[in-house]
Design a protein around this motif. Sequence first.
Motif, mmCIF file in Angstrom:
data_model
loop_
_atom_site.group_PDB
_atom_site.id
_atom_site.type_symbol
_atom_site.label_atom_id
_atom_site.label_comp_id
_atom_site.label_asym_id
_atom_site.label_seq_id
_atom_site.Cartn_x
_atom_site.Cartn_y
_atom_site.Cartn_z
ATOM 1 N N ALA A 108 14.224 52.515 -40.703
ATOM 2 C CA ALA A 108 15.239 53.486 -41.122
ATOM 3 C C ALA A 108 16.445 53.428 -40.193
ATOM 4 O O ALA A 108 17.595 53.427 -40.650
ATOM 5 N N TRP A 109 16.205 53.352 -38.885
ATOM 6 C CA TRP A 109 17.296 53.295 -37.906
ATOM 7 C C TRP A 109 18.124 52.039 -38.111
ATOM 8 O O TRP A 109 19.357 52.096 -38.124
ATOM 9 N N LEU A 110 17.450 50.897 -38.292
ATOM 10 C CA LEU A 110 18.173 49.645 -38.509
ATOM 11 C C LEU A 110 18.965 49.693 -39.816
ATOM 12 O O LEU A 110 20.108 49.236 -39.871
ATOM 13 N N GLY A 111 18.366 50.254 -40.867
ATOM 14 C CA GLY A 111 19.035 50.334 -42.161
ATOM 15 C C GLY A 111 20.280 51.200 -42.124
ATOM 16 O O GLY A 111 21.304 50.865 -42.724
ATOM 17 N N GLU A 112 20.208 52.320 -41.389
ATOM 18 C CA GLU A 112 21.359 53.210 -41.277
ATOM 19 C C GLU A 112 22.532 52.512 -40.591
ATOM 20 O O GLU A 112 23.689 52.787 -40.892
ATOM 21 N N ARG A 113 22.242 51.617 -39.684
ATOM 22 C CA ARG A 113 23.287 50.931 -38.932
ATOM 23 C C ARG A 113 23.616 49.547 -39.498
ATOM 24 O O ARG A 113 24.425 48.835 -38.956
ATOM 25 N N ARG A 114 22.907 49.210 -40.583
ATOM 26 C CA ARG A 114 23.105 47.920 -41.246
ATOM 27 C C ARG A 114 22.913 46.750 -40.283
ATOM 28 O O ARG A 114 23.667 45.791 -40.278
ATOM 29 N N LEU A 115 21.900 46.878 -39.461
ATOM 30 C CA LEU A 115 21.530 45.810 -38.535
ATOM 31 C C LEU A 115 20.308 45.086 -39.076
ATOM 32 O O LEU A 115 19.434 45.693 -39.682
ATOM 33 N N THR A 116 20.248 43.808 -38.813
ATOM 34 C CA THR A 116 19.043 43.063 -39.156
ATOM 35 C C THR A 116 18.092 43.134 -37.964
ATOM 36 O O THR A 116 18.507 43.459 -36.846
ATOM 37 N N VAL A 117 16.859 42.826 -38.221
ATOM 38 C CA VAL A 117 15.891 42.801 -37.127
ATOM 39 C C VAL A 117 16.312 41.771 -36.089
ATOM 40 O O VAL A 117 16.244 42.016 -34.877
ATOM 41 N N GLN A 118 16.793 40.614 -36.541
ATOM 42 C CA GLN A 118 17.216 39.565 -35.610
ATOM 43 C C GLN A 118 18.349 40.060 -34.704
ATOM 44 O O GLN A 118 18.340 39.817 -33.509
ATOM 45 N N THR A 119 19.314 40.758 -35.275
ATOM 46 C CA THR A 119 20.420 41.292 -34.479
ATOM 47 C C THR A 119 19.898 42.284 -33.442
ATOM 48 O O THR A 119 20.306 42.258 -32.282
ATOM 49 N N ALA A 120 19.007 43.157 -33.854
ATOM 50 C CA ALA A 120 18.453 44.147 -32.925
ATOM 51 C C ALA A 120 17.682 43.467 -31.809
ATOM 52 O O ALA A 120 17.811 43.839 -30.634
ATOM 53 N N VAL A 121 16.893 42.445 -32.147
ATOM 54 C CA VAL A 121 16.130 41.717 -31.127
ATOM 55 C C VAL A 121 17.072 41.057 -30.127
ATOM 56 O O VAL A 121 16.865 41.126 -28.914
ATOM 57 N N GLU A 122 18.137 40.447 -30.627
ATOM 58 C CA GLU A 122 19.098 39.806 -29.729
ATOM 59 C C GLU A 122 19.753 40.824 -28.802
ATOM 60 O O GLU A 122 19.932 40.562 -27.610
ATOM 61 N N GLU A 123 20.105 41.993 -29.326
ATOM 62 C CA GLU A 123 20.715 43.032 -28.508
ATOM 63 C C GLU A 123 19.744 43.561 -27.452
ATOM 64 O O GLU A 123 20.122 43.809 -26.307
ATOM 65 N N VAL A 124 18.486 43.743 -27.840
ATOM 66 C CA VAL A 124 17.482 44.221 -26.887
ATOM 67 C C VAL A 124 17.253 43.180 -25.801
ATOM 68 O O VAL A 124 17.168 43.515 -24.614
ATOM 69 N N GLU A 125 17.167 41.909 -26.171
ATOM 70 C CA GLU A 125 17.004 40.851 -25.168
ATOM 71 C C GLU A 125 18.176 40.836 -24.203
ATOM 72 O O GLU A 125 17.996 40.687 -22.998
ATOM 73 N N PHE A 126 19.379 41.005 -24.729
ATOM 74 C CA PHE A 126 20.566 41.038 -23.883
ATOM 75 C C PHE A 126 20.511 42.218 -22.917
ATOM 76 O O PHE A 126 20.774 42.078 -21.717
ATOM 77 N N ALA A 127 20.136 43.390 -23.416
ATOM 78 C CA ALA A 127 20.029 44.578 -22.562
ATOM 79 C C ALA A 127 18.965 44.383 -21.485
ATOM 80 O O ALA A 127 19.148 44.798 -20.333
#
Length: 70
Positions: free
Chosen positions: A28-47
């Motif tokens: 739901a959180w990813l859908g609200e922000r129109r992020l893909t799982v891959q994008t979120a994973v990349e951002e988390v890895e970067f953080a």
Amino acid sequence: MDPDDKHRRTWTLRFLALLAADLPDQRAWLGERRLTVQTAVEEVEFACRIAENLTDRALAAAAPPPPEPR
């Protein structure tokens, strides 16, 4: 406080909350922000890399200097 630091901190906390959430809440959180799982994973890895580097720097700065050879 540097505005970039506040922005990074905010997004880091959001991604940590995302990782702690249940799968339906994550989707739901990813859908609200129109992020893909891959994008979120990349951002988390970067953080995580940023956090690791900051921790390494803090530990290096806090470490006492090595003793001088005799």
